[in-house]
Design an enzyme around this catalytic site. Sequence first.
Site, PDB file in Angstrom:
ATOM      1  N   GLU A 153       0.822  -1.219   0.000  1.00 24.38           N
ATOM      2  CA  GLU A 153       0.000   0.000   0.000  1.00 24.38           C
ATOM      3  C   GLU A 153       0.858   1.272   0.000  1.00 24.38           C
ATOM      4  O   GLU A 153       0.502   2.264   0.627  1.00 24.38           O
ATOM      5  CB  GLU A 153      -0.969   0.004   1.192  1.00 24.38           C
ATOM      6  CG  GLU A 153      -1.963  -1.140   1.153  1.00 24.38           C
ATOM      7  CD  GLU A 153      -3.076  -1.022   2.195  1.00 24.38           C
ATOM      8  OE1 GLU A 153      -2.902  -0.283   3.176  1.00 24.38           O
ATOM      9  OE2 GLU A 153      -4.116  -1.680   2.019  1.00 24.38           O
ATOM     10  N   GLU A 189      -6.569  -7.659  -1.016  1.00 27.28           N
ATOM     11  CA  GLU A 189      -7.209  -7.581   0.302  1.00 27.28           C
ATOM     12  C   GLU A 189      -8.682  -7.282   0.132  1.00 27.28           C
ATOM     13  O   GLU A 189      -9.056  -6.148  -0.159  1.00 27.28           O
ATOM     14  CB  GLU A 189      -6.563  -6.488   1.174  1.00 27.28           C
ATOM     15  CG  GLU A 189      -5.160  -6.828   1.623  1.00 27.28           C
ATOM     16  CD  GLU A 189      -4.576  -5.818   2.607  1.00 27.28           C
ATOM     17  OE1 GLU A 189      -5.346  -5.009   3.171  1.00 27.28           O
ATOM     18  OE2 GLU A 189      -3.358  -5.847   2.805  1.00 27.28           O
TER      19      GLU A 189
END
Length: 737
Positions: free
Chosen positions: A189, A258
């Site tokens: 991320e 995710e």
Amino acid sequence: MKAPVSQRWCLIFSLFLMAEFAIGELFFEPFNVTYDHRSLLIANRRRMLISAGVHYPRATPKMWPDLIAKAKEGGADVIETYTFWNGHEPIRGEYNFEGRYDLVKFVKLVGSSGLYLFLRIGPYVCAEWNFGGFPVWLRDIPGIEFRTDNPPFKEEMRRFVTKIVNLMREERLFSWQGGPIILLQIENEYGDVENSYGKKGRDYINWAANMAVGLGAGVPWVMCKQSDAPEFIINTCNGYYCDGFKPNSNKKPIFWTEDWDGWYTTWGGRLPHRPVEDLAFAVARFFERGGSLQNYYMYFGGTNFGRTAGGPFYITSYDYDAPIGEYGLLSQPKWGHLKDLHAAIKLCEPALVAVDSPHYIKLGPMQEAHMYRKSGYGKWSRSSESGDESRCSAFLANIDQHKVASVHFQGHIYTLPPWSVSILPDCRNVAYNTAKVGAQTSIKELEFDAPLLSNASALQNVLHQDGASYISEHWVTVDEPVGLWSDHNFTVPGILEHLNVTKDFSDYLWYFTRIYISGEDISFWKKNGTHPALTIDSMRDVVHIFVNQQLEGRGVGRWVKVVQPVELQEGFNDVALLSLTVGLQNYGAFLEKDGGGFRGQVKLTGLKNGDMDLSKLSWTYQVGLKGEMQEIYTLDGNDKAAWVDLTIDGIKSPLSWYKTYFDAPDGLDPVALDLRSMAKGQAWVNGHHIGRYWTLPSSQGGCQRSCDYRGKYDSSKCTTNCGKPTQVRYDVCSSIG
Ligand SMILES: *[C@@H]1O[C@H](CO)[C@@H](O)[C@H](O)[C@H]1NC(C)=O
Ligand SMILES: *[C@@H]1O[C@H](CO)[C@@H](O)[C@H](O)[C@H]1NC(C)=O
Ligand SMILES: *[C@@H]1O[C@H](CO)[C@@H](O)[C@H](O)[C@H]1NC(C)=O
Ligand SMILES: *[C@@H]1O[C@H](CO)[C@@H](O)[C@H](O)[C@H]1NC(C)=O
Ligand SMILES: *[C@@H]1O[C@H](CO)[C@@H](O)[C@H](O)[C@H]1NC(C)=O
């Protein structure tokens, strides 16, 4: 700090799978993994993959086989995990791959169960894990700046990533070696923070990508939330919904690394729940619109044992409202409804892999179909499949979150509940609708025979409540000293940064100083009717303020101001501040600069001649608590403390240890400690650190009377537990395993 030490030994989870394979044996025939724009190619064949996130150190080796088996039974093809650098390298250059950190064993168990493994090395992982996975010693490397174009950081990162890749290769765990690993991740991320680092951020990402690929792992790498990932890395989506996601090149497949099927929570927070109808809707939409790999974050969340919870303030449980609950039990109907979904997607797989992209059909204002049809045998078809019928699969979606829709598709009429997807593996018959939960519908409440711990005044009343207590009536206690307790203290001028002193070997740091208060000040307060206050400009996460051994008050928060009125006497006064971290920051840019403890001035206000700046004084520092450093919670260290019987009318110090013994309950069910009568501290059983506990209640508002699955989920929707302590039960047996 309460220390129940027990004689119990749990044997809850069976371990039978591992012995089938000896080291060096193959789990699979070796196969290569590549990809095209549609999916991963496993041995040159496209696949639709369901992945289950399970973090190995959030369970115990005894639980692993059962968790993997439940994921497989639930329809997973892949197990996904991060690696945890600070668990694997607690001291620089000293590695730990044992116990809960036995990564090799975990990967082999996955392989021996016939599942693939997706290893997200990071090594920054966020993960609500202490310091995002970074070892705290990393901060002390001169000139270091994390996650940017910084030579000392890059060198450490390269060393750890290389270590993991080499370990996996030596153990022959990559697919081309006959192992289960099909996919790797570098960084995590970074797109969320990249702008904070400017050009150095972009340089760093290119460096990380090249470094990773240069390690010769021989399987594809991904980066999540990284829209500028280079051509040779697959950029992927994280979120509650990823069906609109497009990678940054049309040569890359659509992956969802995710899928947030629940959420985490903080001490004093509510408990989040994501309705399974909405989760199934999100997954079905993803595969409907061309996705090919979806990973549940988490499939099993587990427990932040010891001091591994990140922060600030993440609770010990990492249940995450996942399909497998914290104690390893199936969470229904979530697990079952997803299992049915996965079966339906599997029925569609031959058609899904046979075409390059679906055929879109508008069915209504907020209704649409995606059809996967290919006549004849396509390049990607399995030769064993027969007939063209099996080559057509379709998804019918009703995105309207209020109304049922009747739609015409291929000459038939279908009724679609609001916010739902129907899956038609043969383009005709509905095998599954995301809003119709066929699995067990009632949510099974865990029934615990909870051993009850209690504070002194309540002890006798609650011990035998429900007749279910296994805690003995006999408790012993010992006070923890307030302030300095050993000659491992040191004195320097000024306020030191918390982590610079503790190096995170303990949550606790004592700051001690002595101040002089004149008679004039005292009479000034008396005349004025005011009160002196100890003021800390900014602090995190918790401070206990003691003056002359008396607890004056506490502060709690992340970089908050504390103003605490204090009682002072004429002459010398001892000021002792107990600073605590409650999980180190795990998210955001510039983590190395965050730290803990106090910032700005520490001062005494309301004196006759103005404020007294205590930051300029000499302070004496003491890391940790005496009982903690002496390990009085272990069977060996327990004799070092002068335990005395706990009596109900005894005056308790604000800092105390408690100890008792209890017999192990019979049977194989999970066992939890119910600590709702306690306040805040840490708990150990048989010397194993269960974790931090805290009975901080959440605010009264924000919980919904009922939970409507329809419409976009976010973590404030469908929360429970308002006005109650966030966590009262603590997993005992898993922590022992
Ligand atoms: C995998 O690919 C490599 C390099 O292209 C090749 O040498 C090897 O034989 C392949 N292995 C398998 C099992 O196909
Ligand atoms: C912590 O220690 C490092 C040296 O290891 C130093 O550079 C840094 O300024 C210190 N941080 C604070 C806030 O004192
Ligand atoms: C001790 O427990 C009793 C009963 O649970 C509660 O009423 C009381 O407030 C507790 N005392 C402290 C100091 O936590
Ligand atoms: C703190 O350390 C000093 C110097 O080592 C020692 O003399 C003193 O006794 C210590 N304090 C305590 C409470 O042990
Ligand atoms: C109390 O002290 C403050 C600050 O010195 C002063 O401004 C104020 O007038 C005093 N009040 C009384 C009642 O003495």
